[in-house]
Design a protein around this motif. Structure first.
Motif, short mmCIF file in Angstrom:
data_model
loop_
_atom_site.label_atom_id
_atom_site.label_comp_id
_atom_site.label_asym_id
_atom_site.label_seq_id
_atom_site.Cartn_x
_atom_site.Cartn_y
_atom_site.Cartn_z
N GLY A 1 43.46 19.41 95.42
CA GLY A 1 43.35 18.08 94.85
C GLY A 1 41.91 17.59 94.80
N ALA A 2 41.00 18.51 94.46
CA ALA A 2 39.57 18.21 94.46
C ALA A 2 39.00 18.43 93.07
N SER A 3 37.80 17.93 92.87
CA SER A 3 37.13 18.13 91.59
C SER A 3 36.61 19.56 91.48
N ARG A 4 36.34 19.99 90.26
CA ARG A 4 35.79 21.33 90.03
C ARG A 4 34.43 21.47 90.73
N GLU A 5 33.65 20.42 90.73
CA GLU A 5 32.33 20.47 91.38
C GLU A 5 32.46 20.64 92.87
N THR A 6 33.43 19.95 93.49
CA THR A 6 33.64 20.09 94.93
C THR A 6 34.06 21.52 95.28
N ILE A 7 34.94 22.10 94.48
CA ILE A 7 35.37 23.48 94.71
C ILE A 7 34.19 24.43 94.59
N ARG A 8 33.35 24.22 93.60
CA ARG A 8 32.19 25.10 93.41
C ARG A 8 31.24 25.01 94.60
N LYS A 9 31.05 23.81 95.13
CA LYS A 9 30.18 23.65 96.30
C LYS A 9 30.78 24.35 97.52
N ALA A 10 32.10 24.26 97.68
CA ALA A 10 32.76 24.93 98.80
C ALA A 10 32.60 26.44 98.67
N LEU A 11 32.77 26.97 97.47
CA LEU A 11 32.62 28.41 97.25
C LEU A 11 31.17 28.84 97.45
N ASN A 12 30.23 27.99 97.11
CA ASN A 12 28.82 28.31 97.35
C ASN A 12 28.53 28.42 98.84
N GLU A 13 29.19 27.58 99.64
CA GLU A 13 29.04 27.67 101.10
C GLU A 13 29.49 29.06 101.58
N LEU A 14 30.65 29.52 101.10
CA LEU A 14 31.18 30.81 101.50
C LEU A 14 30.31 31.95 100.97
N ASN A 15 29.78 31.76 99.77
CA ASN A 15 28.91 32.77 99.18
C ASN A 15 27.64 32.94 100.00
N ASP A 16 27.06 31.81 100.42
CA ASP A 16 25.83 31.84 101.22
C ASP A 16 26.06 32.46 102.59
N LEU A 17 27.27 32.30 103.14
CA LEU A 17 27.61 32.87 104.45
C LEU A 17 27.92 34.36 104.36
N GLY A 18 28.04 34.88 103.15
CA GLY A 18 28.36 36.29 103.00
C GLY A 18 29.83 36.60 103.14
N LEU A 19 30.69 35.60 102.99
CA LEU A 19 32.12 35.82 103.12
C LEU A 19 32.76 36.19 101.79
N ILE A 20 32.14 35.76 100.70
CA ILE A 20 32.63 36.11 99.37
C ILE A 20 31.44 36.50 98.49
N GLN A 21 31.74 37.15 97.38
CA GLN A 21 30.74 37.43 96.36
C GLN A 21 31.26 36.87 95.04
N LYS A 22 30.51 35.95 94.47
CA LYS A 22 30.91 35.36 93.20
C LYS A 22 30.49 36.30 92.06
N ILE A 23 31.44 36.69 91.24
CA ILE A 23 31.19 37.61 90.14
C ILE A 23 31.44 36.88 88.83
N LYS A 24 30.41 36.78 88.02
CA LYS A 24 30.50 36.01 86.78
C LYS A 24 31.60 36.55 85.88
N GLY A 25 32.46 35.66 85.45
CA GLY A 25 33.53 36.03 84.54
C GLY A 25 34.76 36.59 85.22
N LYS A 26 34.69 36.82 86.53
CA LYS A 26 35.84 37.39 87.25
C LYS A 26 36.34 36.49 88.37
N GLY A 27 35.44 35.85 89.09
CA GLY A 27 35.84 34.99 90.19
C GLY A 27 35.11 35.32 91.47
N SER A 28 35.74 35.04 92.61
CA SER A 28 35.13 35.22 93.93
C SER A 28 35.90 36.26 94.71
#
Length: 243
Positions: free
Chosen positions: A44-71
């Motif tokens: 129930g969050a905005s797209r921007e909030t989700i992107r910021k949350a995913l950036n946190e995980l990306n910076d921690l090395g828990l996920i890798q964001k792949i353009k056009g595919k997802g995380s």
């Protein structure tokens, strides 16, 4: 289950919930997280909030964001203590749902040990000696020894040392912790370390010694942290940044 404070921003709440799901296998290594649209509906969050949350995980090395595919979820094993960052044990406990406790063993004035004197700390430097045992899932796992330098730190209430040292230094004393230098070695434990960490005569400890500075370059904290190598993996996750 991660216990969250209501005053945490929504992006951090979402990030920590996803971390918990990764840890407990709901999102497995090598698989993709739900899409940003799906996460938007789920939380129930905005797209921007989700992107910021995913950036946190990306910076921690828990996920890798792949353009056009997802995380995609990266492989994490056991509990990770980042060597290059400056993160409190309470923050790690909260973000990684470690089920950890802190026991303050000593809190008193003391002199600075030889290791730090040899690295430029004054021989007459006043300090508060803080010894804390970190217990994870009922087992003693880390022995943290801090020397908080006076000035600017005159004393540390034991209740604050049990809760979060950095919350006290930054939130109550208004200090701005900026950077640290660290050295990592593998050593034979002394008698106290063996007793507190339940080690045998054949066991070793991983020692992390650090010197932490404020943003005005004032040296404020000296730390000797002794870890059971069978309990933790030490990693440094780095992302290339073009200059």
């Amino acid at each position: 289950m991660i216990v969250l404070k209501v005053n945490r921003s929504k992006q951090l709440i979402i990030a920590r919930d996803i971390i918990s799901k990764i840890k407990y296998g709901q999102y497995r290594p090598g698989t993709y997280l739900p899409s940003e649209n799906q996460l938007t509906d789920l939380y129930g969050a905005s797209r921007e909030t989700i992107r910021k949350a995913l950036n946190e995980l990306n910076d921690l090395g828990l996920i890798q964001k792949i353009k056009g595919k997802g995380s995609i979820v990266l492989d994490i094993q056991r509990y990770t203590f980042p060597i290059s960052g400056i993160t409190s044990f309470k923050e790690l406990n909260s973000s990684q749902a470690m089920n950890a406790q802190t026991k303050v063993l000593q809190n008193k004035p003391a002199s600075v040990p030889e290791y730090f004197l040899a690295r430029g700390v004054d021989n007459d430097q006043r300090a508060t000696f803080l010894e804390r045992l970190r217990i994870v899932n009922g087992e003693p796992s880390v022995l943290d020894i801090d020397y908080l330098l006076d000035p600017p730190i005159q004393k540390v209430p034991t209740a604050e040392a049990t809760n979060s040292l950095y919350e006290y230094l930054e939130g109550q004393l208004g200090l701005r912790i900026s950077y640290a230098t660290k050295e990592v070695t593998v050593e034979k434990p002394n008698v106290e370390q063996k007793k507190l960490l339940n080690l045998t005569d054949r066991d070793m400890v991983v020692a992390v010694r650090s010197m932490t500075y404020l943003d005005d370059t004032t040296l404020v904290q000296l730390t000797e942290s002794y870890h059971r190598p069978d309990k933790f993996k030490f990693t440094d996750f780095a992302r290339r940044k073009r200059i």
